[in-house]
Design a protein around this motif. Structure first.
Motif, PDB file in Angstrom:
ATOM      1  N   SER A  58     -24.306   9.944  -0.655  1.00  0.00           N
ATOM      2  CA  SER A  58     -23.239  10.539  -1.472  1.00  0.00           C
ATOM      3  C   SER A  58     -22.939   9.719  -2.726  1.00  0.00           C
ATOM      4  O   SER A  58     -22.154  10.151  -3.578  1.00  0.00           O
ATOM      5  CB  SER A  58     -21.958  10.663  -0.631  1.00  0.00           C
ATOM      6  N   LEU A  59     -23.557   8.553  -2.853  1.00  0.00           N
ATOM      7  CA  LEU A  59     -23.268   7.666  -3.982  1.00  0.00           C
ATOM      8  C   LEU A  59     -24.143   8.012  -5.179  1.00  0.00           C
ATOM      9  O   LEU A  59     -25.378   8.073  -5.061  1.00  0.00           O
ATOM     10  CB  LEU A  59     -23.494   6.206  -3.576  1.00  0.00           C
ATOM     11  N   SER A  60     -23.541   8.207  -6.324  1.00  0.00           N
ATOM     12  CA  SER A  60     -24.303   8.565  -7.525  1.00  0.00           C
ATOM     13  C   SER A  60     -25.183   7.427  -8.018  1.00  0.00           C
ATOM     14  O   SER A  60     -26.165   7.643  -8.735  1.00  0.00           O
ATOM     15  CB  SER A  60     -23.350   8.992  -8.643  1.00  0.00           C
ATOM     16  N   SER A  61     -24.851   6.196  -7.627  1.00  0.00           N
ATOM     17  CA  SER A  61     -25.624   5.032  -8.089  1.00  0.00           C
ATOM     18  C   SER A  61     -26.866   4.765  -7.239  1.00  0.00           C
ATOM     19  O   SER A  61     -27.635   3.858  -7.534  1.00  0.00           O
ATOM     20  CB  SER A  61     -24.730   3.790  -8.091  1.00  0.00           C
ATOM     21  N   VAL A  62     -27.068   5.562  -6.191  1.00  0.00           N
ATOM     22  CA  VAL A  62     -28.225   5.380  -5.310  1.00  0.00           C
ATOM     23  C   VAL A  62     -29.107   6.617  -5.373  1.00  0.00           C
ATOM     24  O   VAL A  62     -28.653   7.743  -5.137  1.00  0.00           O
ATOM     25  CB  VAL A  62     -27.795   5.140  -3.845  1.00  0.00           C
ATOM     26  N   GLU A  63     -30.383   6.397  -5.685  1.00  0.00           N
ATOM     27  CA  GLU A  63     -31.369   7.473  -5.628  1.00  0.00           C
ATOM     28  C   GLU A  63     -32.307   7.205  -4.456  1.00  0.00           C
ATOM     29  O   GLU A  63     -32.975   6.166  -4.420  1.00  0.00           O
ATOM     30  CB  GLU A  63     -32.170   7.564  -6.925  1.00  0.00           C
ATOM     31  N   ILE A  64     -32.312   8.110  -3.497  1.00  0.00           N
ATOM     32  CA  ILE A  64     -33.208   7.995  -2.347  1.00  0.00           C
ATOM     33  C   ILE A  64     -34.399   8.918  -2.588  1.00  0.00           C
ATOM     34  O   ILE A  64     -34.233  10.121  -2.792  1.00  0.00           O
ATOM     35  CB  ILE A  64     -32.493   8.372  -1.042  1.00  0.00           C
ATOM     36  N   ILE A  65     -35.603   8.338  -2.590  1.00  0.00           N
ATOM     37  CA  ILE A  65     -36.817   9.127  -2.820  1.00  0.00           C
ATOM     38  C   ILE A  65     -37.697   9.011  -1.571  1.00  0.00           C
ATOM     39  O   ILE A  65     -38.195   7.922  -1.255  1.00  0.00           O
ATOM     40  CB  ILE A  65     -37.590   8.656  -4.059  1.00  0.00           C
ATOM     41  N   GLU A  66     -37.859  10.108  -0.861  1.00  0.00           N
ATOM     42  CA  GLU A  66     -38.628  10.106   0.381  1.00  0.00           C
ATOM     43  C   GLU A  66     -40.112  10.330   0.118  1.00  0.00           C
ATOM     44  O   GLU A  66     -40.518  10.708  -0.986  1.00  0.00           O
ATOM     45  CB  GLU A  66     -38.083  11.173   1.332  1.00  0.00           C
TER      46      GLU A  66
END
Length: 528
Positions: free
Chosen positions: A157-165
């Motif tokens: 939910s954090l805009s500062s974290v991008e999770i790329i699977e």
């Protein structure tokens, strides 16, 4: 000498992405590091090999150990951890773990992780080598899945974290002992990409898939350790593999973990003749350290010429058992075993790597700006044998400590940006990598398993040497890359096991069965 890269590439020709933190791995260690880094105001890119759900964290049943009980204390937790670690724990690391751990668990609870309670009070269970009931659990035996749910819900939910699977990290990009990022391949598109980070964190998890019998998921192929070693990092304690004593043994079933908490709740171990045997091997009987229980089971299997022993829960309240262990109940039922009425056939399986990428007490490796935490790392907090349910705590504590240290590193100027390339690897050889993977797993299980000898280890080392020519060739699909990493780390485990001419914790030599004071030290191996 190991080649530094798995593929030919030129970073100038590839798409590039940059963040302050590049975190590799989406289990408890990676997600908590991302959450802590985001709290400090950083921008984070987090890469997972497949999906976030595919990790050892998701499979963790028993719980997370923390001195939160009324009659418990960090000092008692420390004492138990040191005993289990068989003389090789770093006492400062253990002190950090047991003192900082309770606060990290409280943070998990604030994030919404729902641990089992009786009324308002947290429920605690006990596992092997613990002197107190200090293990929190969730949904009976789904602790890891609940922690993962809470962490992912908060981090995503954090805009500062991008999770790329579905990003397979191929190699680290290191020059002059400074880590600038990583080369990764998108497993959906096949596209290579350079991810740059001012701070790079390895949180890549375990190595269990090096073995033919393991409780680990398919993704646990020791990638992080191989990445770091190829890049020139130090690795430590590679000989110490923890074999979980009780994995399910049925013809059509995977080696599913039967949590140690089952024995903590009163289950007994019986051999194929129906005899209870653990009291003959250790004063703590079924709750002895895992290495002792594993060897006792192997001894009884050999003595009775059977392929398993049995867990007996039939004397316990069936309703309580099914409520406490719903996942185990359902899984065994799927394969035709009613755990309330029938014995569960079990045998040891590779479970946890005590060794890994060597770090200091802040998670920093021997390469500048490269950090590691969780099962891929080693600061000797677990010594020669991890205390049950300390692994999830380890990921939390050092995830937080990395951010505390890395925020100071971020203030230092990064050396001038540089590019990376490799053009000297030969084309992929015509080998059957599927068969080679199976051969690695067989060799590791047979020659570098719970019971080792110089002869068996020499045979394993000869096998790895036979395949060392592959380091001169590139591999451009992830299945083959995994095999290359498995060859790399399997050889490191066998080499360290051959060097340690004693038995201690998770390393047992039939030809050196005693523990030697001379060997109360660590084996450190360094890459190129």
């Amino acid at each position: 000498m190991t080649n530094r890269y798995l593929v030919n590439f030129d970073s100038r020709e590839l798409p590039q992405q940059e963040a302050e933190y590049l975190i590799i791995g989406g289990g408890i260690a990676g997600l908590f590091t991302a959450w802590a880094a985001a709290k400090s105001g950083a921008q984070i890119t987090l890469l997972t090999k497949r999906t976030v759900a595919e990790s050892n964290t998701d499979r963790a049943q028993g719980g997370i150990a923390a001195a939160l009980g009324q009659h418990d204390s960090p000092a008692l937790h420390m004492q138990d951890t040191l005993i289990a670690g068989a003389g090789l724990c770093d006492e400062d690391a253990v002190r950090i773990l047991v003192n900082e751990g309770p606060e990290r668990v409280k943070e998990l609870i604030k994030m919404g992780a729902s641990f089992d309670r009786t009324g308002e009070d947290l429920c605690f269970t006990r596992e092997g080598c613990h002197s107190q009931h200090r293990i929190l659990h969730a949904q009976g035996d789904a602790t890891g899945a609940e922690i993962l749910r809470a962490l992912y819900q908060n981090v995503s939910s954090l805009s500062s974290v991008e999770i790329i699977e579905n990003q397979y990290v191929v190699d680290l990009l290191v020059k002059n002992n400074v880590c600038y990022g990583a080369l990764a391949m998108d497993q959906i598109t096949g596209q290579f990409r350079v991810f740059r980070g001012k701070i790079v964190v390895l949180a890549t998890g375990g190595s269990g898939r090096l073995y033919n019998y393991t409780t680990n998921p398919e993704v646990a192929t020791a990638d992080g350790i191989a990445l770091a070693y190829r890049a020139g990092a130090e690795v430590m304690d590679m000989e110490f593999i923890q074999f979980h004593p009780t994995s399910l043994v049925l013809p059509d079933a995977p080696r599913f973990l039967i949590s140690e908490a089952v024995r903590g709740e009163g289950a007994l171990l019986r051999n194929s003749w129906g005899e209870r045997f653990m009291a003959q091997y250790h004063g703590m009987a079924e709750l002895a350290p895992r290495d002792i229980v594993s060897r006792a089971i192997l001894s009884e299997m050999a003595r009775t010429r059977a392929n398993s022993v049995f867990l007996d829960l039939t004397h316990l309240d069936p309703d309580k058992i099914k409520e406490r262990f719903p996942t185990i109940t359902q899984t065994c039922s799927k394969y035709g075993v009613d755990i309330a009425r029938e014995f569960i056939p079990v045998a040891p399986a590779a479970h946890y790597m005590m060794g890994g990428v060597k770090t200091d007490l802040w998670g920093e490796t021997s390469i500048q700006r490269l950090f590691a935490c969780g099962e891929a790392s080693c600061m000797a907090v677990h010594g020669a044998n991890r205390l049950a349910s300390n692994s999830l705590l380890d990921g939390l504590v050092w995830g937080g400590r990395i951010v505390a240290r890395a925020n100071h590193v971020l203030e230092e100027r990064l050396p001038e940006e540089t590019e990376f390339f490799c053009q000297d690897l030969l084309t992929t050889p015509e080998e059957d990598f599927i068969d080679l993977r199976k051969e690695i797993q067989h060799i590791m299980g047979d020659k570098v398993g719970p019971l080792r000898t110089a002869q068996r280890l020499a045979q394993a080392l000869a096998f790895f040497e036979r395949w060392s020519y592959l380091t001169k060739h590139e591999v451009r699909d992830t299945a083959k890359m995994e095999v290359r990493n498995m060859l790399e780390v399997g050889a490191l485990i066998a080499e360290a096991a051959m060097m340690r001419s004693e038995s201690r914790g998770g390393h047992f030599r039939l030809d050196y069965p005693e523990t030697s004071e001379r060997w109360q030290k660590h084996i450190i191996l360094k890459g190129n």
